[in-house]
Design an enzyme around this catalytic site. Structure first.
Site, PDB file in Angstrom:
ATOM      1  CG  HIS A   1      23.578  85.834  40.187  1.00  0.00           C
ATOM      2  ND1 HIS A   1      23.618  87.178  39.861  1.00  0.00           N
ATOM      3  CD2 HIS A   1      23.189  85.783  41.472  1.00  0.00           C
ATOM      4  CE1 HIS A   1      23.277  87.891  40.918  1.00  0.00           C
ATOM      5  NE2 HIS A   1      22.999  87.075  41.915  1.00  0.00           N
TER       6      HIS A   1
ATOM      7  CG  ASN B   1      23.239  92.002  43.256  1.00  0.00           C
ATOM      8  OD1 ASN B   1      23.643  91.167  42.453  1.00  0.00           O
ATOM      9  ND2 ASN B   1      22.456  91.706  44.261  1.00  0.00           N
TER      10      ASN B   1
ATOM     11  CE1 TYR C   1      26.231  84.191  47.419  1.00  0.00           C
ATOM     12  CE2 TYR C   1      27.327  84.360  45.306  1.00  0.00           C
ATOM     13  CZ  TYR C   1      26.319  84.743  46.161  1.00  0.00           C
ATOM     14  OH  TYR C   1      25.388  85.649  45.740  1.00  0.00           O
TER      15      TYR C   1
END
Ligand code: NDP
Length: 503
Positions: A56, A129, A339
């Site tokens: 990303h 997504n 993350y």
């Protein structure tokens, strides 16, 4: 007026007399090390780049608000969802996945759909997504999967062999591959695509009763995609076309919006449902779990500074608020770690203090202290440990987080590789896609897969055949493969097929 002019300073505030000529010994140099303005300027410039996101990396973002349109308080006690008409500030970042920061916006790729809700109970991130499913369902496979979608370690080129070798040896990817190679793999703009939580999450109410949910953000601009040919052309014509579209439409007051729908499953239904509700390669068919309206969001403000607000934005599916929690989805569980971890590497341990990431509608009150780039007063004289008998913040034991029974044998449990993985991609191909969609799907696949070795083409085409025989036959014909050979491979178990097509 003249004395009101702003004076240029160093990073430390010292006025600068000249920003064009380095200080030298004589007109022809050499440069003097005592020119601290020069060394500070160069030193900062040398450190301008931070590590780009491994995935990303290229993205665009905007600010806006979310508004509740329907009552869901029976299912969740999240305060930002507590009242019809309630508005919450949000920041959203859209992205491609595999390409580097300078890559083209129209590459075939899933698109990231990451949202930060600045709620009065802390920041809630929904990191989804534009596809409702994913390629894999075990986080142990994630680094391998991403390696294959990036560059070959020797040639530094994108490698169709790596790409298809992994996917064809990972049959659970077939659903996502089918969506990716439909025209939804090349959205015309970020405004013209849906967002999905993809994972199953938990909602729980004040009584501590929980439900499993999937979130769908439906574009109010309508779905619109580039065809394969258009996407390829746009890579040269305007590699930033999708970023430009978002920025310009907001700039001219044409604010994009999405409706939030939720699918809800009770814990009892989850026990017996025909698909594993925690398998991220599957959807919950709408006929079984009809989507219900929740709210709507609008993006109405562009960032003032890309680096500060978009590059430094850090989302995590682990950022929950009371009323929303994780499910046992294994892929989600891996993301809950990864993350936060990647942001600590990319931005430092205090990234949550950066203005774009800090809570806006409540006070952050934790015992975390110190670390690189602590930007605030670091808790001042307040106690930095718990328990304490001074005035530090207290955990709230009344939060209604549900207690879940968990049991089982600790082992590396494999998913059963069964025909169930082919049911939903088959339904998509047969029931949802129109003739034109199928035609584009096949030609998009053939245009890419033809660059892989023949044995890999055969192995992958067998998977298309297992999803739907017409699908497999059309890909086989497009690639000039022997259809009987594909059928034979499709009839084998995954292990036999891997063996029969090994190098
Ligand atoms: P439905 O007919 O109720 O829903 C089909 C869904 O497919 C719609 O949400 C539609 O999105 C979406 N869709 C249409 N074209 C494509 C495409 N090329 N790629 C991906 N999605 C597309 O059927 P079911 O719920 O029974 O699901 C049938 C199949 O549809 C599933 O197996 C799955 O592959 C796919 N799907 C299902 C979703 C779900 O949550 N149930 C979500 C998305 C896809 P839109 O409304 O935006 O046109």
């Amino acid at each position: 007026m003249k004395d009101k002019k702003r004076v240029l300073t160093t990073g430390f505030g010292m006025p600068v007399d000249n920003d064009l000529n380095s200080m030298t010994a004589g007109a022809k140099g050499p440069v003097l090390i005592q020119d601290v303005h020069l060394t500070e300027k160069l030193g900062h410039f040398d450190r301008e780049r931070i590590p780009e996101r491994v995935v990303h990396a290229k993205g665009a973002g905007a600010h806006g608000y979310f508004e509740v349109t329907h009552d869901v308080t029976k299912y969740t006690c999240a305060k930002f969802l507590s009242e019809v008409g309630k508005k919450t500030d949000i920041f959203v970042r859209f992205s491609t996945v595999g390409g580097e920061r300078g890559s083209a916006d129209s590459e075939r790729d899933p698109r990231g759909f990451a949202m930060k809700f600045y709620t009065e109970e802390g920041n809630y991130d929904m990191v989804g997504n534009n596809t409702p499913v994913f390629f894999i369902r075990d986080p142990l496979k994630f680094p391998d999967f991403i390696h294959t979608q990036k560059r070959n370690p020797a040639s530094n080129l994108k490698d169709p062999d790596m790409f298809w070798d992994f996917l064809s040896l990972t049959p659970e990817s077939i659903h996502q591959v089918t969506i990716l190679f439909s025209d939804r793999g090349t959205p015309r703009s970020y405004r013209n695509m849906n967002g999905y939580s993809s994972h199953t999450y938990m909602w729980y109410n004040k009584k501590g009763e929980h439900y499993w949910v999937q979130l769908h953000f439906k574009t109010e601009q309508g779905i619109d995609n580039f065809t394969g040919e258009e996407a390829e052309r746009m890579r040269g014509v305007d590699p930033d076309c999708v970023t430009r579209d978002l920025h310009q439409s907001i700039e001219k007051g044409d604010y994009p919006s999405w409706r939030l729908e939720v699918q809800i499953m009770t814990p009892e239904q989850a026990k017996t449902y025909r698909f594993d509700p925690f398998d991220v390669t599957k959807v919950w068919p709408h006929g079984d779990f009809p989507p219900r309206d929740v709210g709507r969001f609008v993006l109405n403000r562009n960032p003032k500074n890309y680096f500060a607000e978009v590059e430094q934005a850090a989302f995590s599916p682990g950022d929950f608020v009371p009323g929303i929690g994780p499910s046992p989805d294994k892929m989600l569980q891996g993301r809950l770690f990864s993350y936060h971890d990647t942001h600590r590497h990319r931005l430092g341990p205090n990234y949550h203090l950066l203005p774009i990431n800090a809570p806006k509608a409540c006070r952050m009150d934790s015992y975390q202290r110190d670390g690189y780039m602590r930007l605030d007063d670091n808790g001042g004289p307040e106690p930095n440990y718990w328990p304490n008998s001074f005035s530090g913040p207290n955990p709230d034991p009344d939060l209604p987080f549900p207690k879940l029974d968990v049991s089982g044998t600790a082992a590396r449990h494999a998913y059963e590789l069964g025909d169930v993985d082919f049911v939903q991609p088959g339904d998509l191909y047969r029931k949802v896609m129109k003739d034109k969609d199928r035609e584009h799907l096949v030609s998009n696949i053939v245009g890419h897969l033809k660059n892989a070795q023949k044995r890999i083409q055969l192995r992958q085409t067998a998977l298309f055949y297992k999803a739907d025989s017409d699908y497999g036959q059309r890909v086989a014909k497009g690639l000039g493969l022997n259809v009987d050979e594909v059928k034979k491979l499709a009839a084998m178990s995954q292990e036999e097929r891997a063996e029969a097509t090994a190098k």
